[in-house]
Design an enzyme around this catalytic site. Structure first.
Site, PDB file in Angstrom:
ATOM      1  N   CYS A  75       0.839  -1.200   0.000  1.00 56.18           N
ATOM      2  CA  CYS A  75       0.000   0.000   0.000  1.00 56.18           C
ATOM      3  C   CYS A  75       0.875   1.252   0.000  1.00 56.18           C
ATOM      4  CB  CYS A  75      -0.978  -0.046   1.155  1.00 56.18           C
ATOM      5  SG  CYS A  75      -2.347   1.149   0.978  1.00 56.18           S
ATOM      6  N   HIS A  92      -3.497  -4.862   0.698  1.00 52.53           N
ATOM      7  CA  HIS A  92      -2.885  -5.392   1.922  1.00 52.53           C
ATOM      8  C   HIS A  92      -2.982  -6.920   1.933  1.00 52.53           C
ATOM      9  CE1 HIS A  92      -2.223  -1.679   4.362  1.00 52.53           C
ATOM     10  NE2 HIS A  92      -3.113  -1.199   3.508  1.00 52.53           N
ATOM     11  N   GLU A 133      -1.373  -8.987   3.638  1.00 51.07           N
ATOM     12  CA  GLU A 133      -1.232  -9.568   4.978  1.00 51.07           C
ATOM     13  C   GLU A 133      -2.578  -9.895   5.605  1.00 51.07           C
ATOM     14  OE1 GLU A 133      -1.125  -5.057   5.840  1.00 51.07           O
ATOM     15  OE2 GLU A 133      -0.653  -6.446   4.206  1.00 51.07           O
TER      16      GLU A 133
END
Length: 237
Positions: free
Chosen positions: A99, A198, A200
Site C-alpha cells: 500500500c 494489503h 497480509e
C-alpha cells in the site's frame, strides 16, 4: 538453512496490530520478520529483505507535489522509509512495498503519486475495506503473473493515493477495472514488488501468500549471492 530475516517498517500508531499479521505471512512462507520504524534500530546489514508497510499518506514534498487532501502525514517515517528503500535497492536487497510502501517504492525511484486517486478514477467506484472486494487485472508476462497467476484477482483497498508517473526501472504489473495502478515491479534485480492492497490481511488466500513467498525466495537468493529474479521464478514456476 535458517530463515531469512526480513525488516518490516510500520506506523508508530498502527504497527502493533499490522506487524504480527505481516510476520505471520513471512513465517508461513519460510521467513521471519523484525519490526522497524521511527525510533527503532534499522540497519540493513542485519537483514536479507525489506518490507515497507502501509499507513499514512506520503508527504507530497518527496515527489514535488503540493499539499492537498492528505489528512495525516508522518515526515519522520517518510524520511526513514525513503532512505531505506534507496539504500536497499542500491545494495541489491529485495523489497516488497505494501500500500503506502508500494507508493514509497515508486517515489524512491523518482516517480510521483496521484494524491486523490478516487477523484481521478471515479469516486463512484471507491471501495475502502480490508475485505477482498476490489477486482484487479494482472498484466501478462510480469513477475506478479507468475507469483499470483494472471487471472483477475479480488483484493482489499484502504488507500486514497496511487502511483501516477512510474519511477525509474519500474513497470505496471496490475491495474483495477478503472485503470488505476494496483501493482508495480522492477524488471531486474534486486527483486522489488509493490502492491496497492494489503495481502497480509488475506493470508488465507494462496495467491496472496505467494507474494510473501516470492520475497522470501528472493531474500534467500540475496543471502547466497544468487540472481533473485531467476531464483524466484524457478521456485514458483
Amino acid at each position: 538453512m535458517s530463515r531469512p530475516m526480513i525488516a518490516v517498517t510500520t506506523s508508530s500508531r498502527s504497527g502493533w496490530r499490522v506487524y504480527p499479521l505481516v510476520n505471520l505471512n513471512l513465517w508461513i512462507t519460510g521467513g521471519r520478520g523484525v519490526r522497524w520504524g521511527v525510533g527503532r534500530v534499522a540497519d540493513l546489514e542485519d537483514v536479507d529483505g525489506l518490507i515497507i508497510g502501509g499507513g499514512d499518506d506520503i508527504g507530497p514534498d518527496l515527489y514535488g507535489g503540493k499539499l492537498g487532501i492528505s489528512l495525516r502525514l508522518d515526515h519522520a517515517r517518510d524520511d526513514l522509509e525513503r532512505g531505506l528503500a534507496e539504500a536497499a535497492l542500491e545494495r541489491n536487497i529485495p523489497v516488497l512495498g505494501i500500500c503506502r510502501g508500494s507508493q514509497m517504492l515508486n517515489v524512491a525511484l523518482g516517480g510521483t503519486l496521484d494524491q486523490d486517486a478516487w477523484a481521478t478514477f471515479g469516486v463512484e467506484g471507491k471501495i475502502k475495506t480490508i475485505l477482498p472486494k476490489r477486482e484487479i487485472c494482472v498484466e501478462d508476462d510480469t513477475h506478479l503473473s507468475l507469483i499470483s497467476g494472471d487471472e483477475p484477482m479480488k483484493v482489499n483497498a484502504l488507500h486514497t493515493q496511487a502511483v501516477d508517473r512510474l519511477g525509474q526501472g519500474l513497470r505496471v504489473s496490475a491495474r483495477d477495472t478503472s485503470g488505476m495502478v494496483q501493482a508495480i515491479e522492477r524488471v531486474r534485480d534486486p527483486f522489488a514488488l509493490g502492491v496497492q492492497w494489503h495481502p497480509e490481511h488475506l493470508f488465507y488466500a494462496h495467491r496472496q501468500r505467494a507474494i510473501f513467498r516470492a520475497l522470501v525466495s528472493a531474500a534467500n537468493a540475496y543471502r547466497s549471492e544468487r540472481n533473485q529474479t531467476r531464483a524466484m521464478r524457478d521456485e514458483l514456476a
